[in-house]
Structures are given as C-alpha cells and as structure tokens.
Design an enzyme around this catalytic site. Structure first.
Site, PDB file in Angstrom:
ATOM      1  N   ILE A 289      24.970  10.902 -10.269  1.00 56.27           N
ATOM      2  CA  ILE A 289      23.932  10.973 -10.321  1.00 56.27           C
ATOM      3  C   ILE A 289      23.278  12.104  -8.959  1.00 56.27           C
ATOM      4  CG2 ILE A 289      22.819   9.171  -7.909  1.00 56.27           C
ATOM      5  CD1 ILE A 289      20.381   8.606  -9.719  1.00 56.27           C
ATOM      6  N   SER A 290      23.080  13.031  -9.856  1.00 55.38           N
ATOM      7  CA  SER A 290      23.256  14.564  -9.180  1.00 55.38           C
ATOM      8  C   SER A 290      21.572  14.487  -7.699  1.00 55.38           C
ATOM      9  CB  SER A 290      21.830  15.894  -9.763  1.00 55.38           C
ATOM     10  OG  SER A 290      22.909  15.940 -10.843  1.00 55.38           O
TER      11      SER A 290
END
Ligand code: SAH
Length: 219
Positions: A68-69
């Site tokens: 997940i960024s």
C-alpha cells in the site's frame, strides 16, 4: 458508522489527524486532500495485524509482493493531480488494496481503476464497498492498455513505475488532462506530471520516488 470503520486508539480519527499534521509538515498544502485522508480509515485496507501501523508514513505489505503506498505519496500524487482544477473522470493504474482509489473517489466524479492481480482487485472492491464508495469501476487487466472504452480521461494516476510513459496512456488523456506517474528503473524513479496541451504534452519532473515496477500482462 461501525466501530471497525471508526477505529480506536492507534486507528482512531485522532491518529489520522496527527498523520495529516505530519503530511502538512512534509509539504502537503491541499486541505481538501488532508481532510479526505482524515475521513478515510486507512486501517481497513491492511491486514488486522498491521492495523496499528497503518497511519505511520510507510508503505506496508498487502500480499502478492505488493505494498500500500505510503500516506505522503498518496497525498502528494492526489494534490498534483488536482492542482490545476477539478476532475471529472480519472483512470487509476495499479488499484492494489484500493486506498488511493478511495481517496480519489471522494474527490472526483468517477474513478476507473485497473489492476493486473485479481486477488488484490477483489480486496479493493470489498474495501470500497465497505466505505460505500460507489463511483468506481474496476477492471482486471494490464493497465498499460488504459481503458479505451471510457477514454479520454481528465486525469490518470499510476501507482507502479514503467521505464517510459506508455504511449497508449498519453493517447487516452483528454485535452487539458493531467497524468501523474512514476517513471524509471527500480530505485531511481522520478514522479512526473504530464499535462496535455493544445500543442502536445508538457512534462514536469516533480521529485524522487520509489514504486513497485509496472509489469505487463495479467498476473
Ligand atoms: N495505490 C495502491 C498501490 C498498490 S502497489 C495501494 O495503495 O494499495 C501498485 C500496484 O500496481 C500493484 O498492486 C501491482 O499489481 C499493480 N500493477 C503493476 N503493474 C501494473 C499494470 N501494468 N497494470 C495494472 N496494475 C499494475
């Protein structure tokens, strides 16, 4: 709202407000982006065992070798995408767990999101459903092809880094449209913002970033 969505302790709104304050200190200026990030429970996008770390400014594993960024990069890309004015239709490449998708869905009219790994796409669908965000269409495909049926797009945001900007994506931008995309080999990528002008394309290099590679074909 359910207790799961509201969060508690390390997953509470207070924690998200602290995250937003840090993002502001790191240079994020768009208050609309910060407010949407305060409203969006990032902890539901990661495994329960990682929930207490979900508001740290770090990328976290979401399975299938993907992450997940980190909150800063989500905020920065959204801010860059929306800086030149409101957007109606946005194409996202690399849905992952759907966190960036959820942020976009609250800021533009319609999001078209493409992911090459089906299990991640399924997770993202569940998360957006749980948040009752309905203005999103999902597609299991190689995002290098864009989504021709719905082109052109006012905005394109890519969460994986190709070595060069795919020509197909440039062609799917509306006049005046904006694309935010990391470009380059692993560890030496730069975030680009490309704007389609009357004459062609304007390309701005924004900052150094680190993304997973943009892979071709479906996983
Ligand atoms: N914004 C997402 C980021 C996920 S990581 C999140 O916060 O969860 C990037 C994602 O891009 C991965 O899920 C990876 O599978 C996907 N990806 C890489 N190359 C792709 C391509 N050509 N087409 C579609 N998705 C791609």
């Amino acid at each position: 709202m359910s207790q799961r969505l509201l969060g508690i302790g390390m997953t509470s709104r207070r924690t998200r407000e602290r995250m937003a304050k840090r993002l502001q200190e790191q240079g994020i200026r768009d208050n609309r982006v910060l407010n949407v990030m305060i409203d969006t429970p990032r902890h539901i996008f990661v495994d329960e065992a990682l929930a207490s770390r979900s508001y740290e400014d770090t990328a976290l594993p979401i399975g299938h070798n993907q992450t997940i960024s980190q909150p800063y990069i989500v905020a920065r890309m959204t801010e860059l995408l929306l800086e030149k004015g409101p957007l109606h239709k946005v194409l996202e490449i690399g849905t992952g767990c759907g966190y960036q998708t959820a942020i976009l869905a609250q800021m533009v009219d319609k999001v078209y999101t493409v992911e090459r790994l089906e299990p991640l796409l399924k997770k993202a669908k569940d998360h957006l459903w749980e948040l009752k965000l309905k203005n999103v269409s999902f597609r299991h495909s190689d995002g290098g092809w864009g989504w021709p049926e719905y082109a052109p797009f006012d905005g394109i945001l890519a969460a994986a880094a190709p070595q060069e900007i795919p020509e197909t994506l440039l062609q799917q931008m509306a006049p005046g449209g904006v694309m935010v995309i990391p470009v380059g080999k692993e560890s030496v990528q730069e975030l680009h913002r490309v704007t389609r002008t009357g004459q062609g394309f304007e390309d701005e290099v924004m900052e150094r970033v680190s993304f997973v590679p943009f892979l071709s074909g479906k996983g």
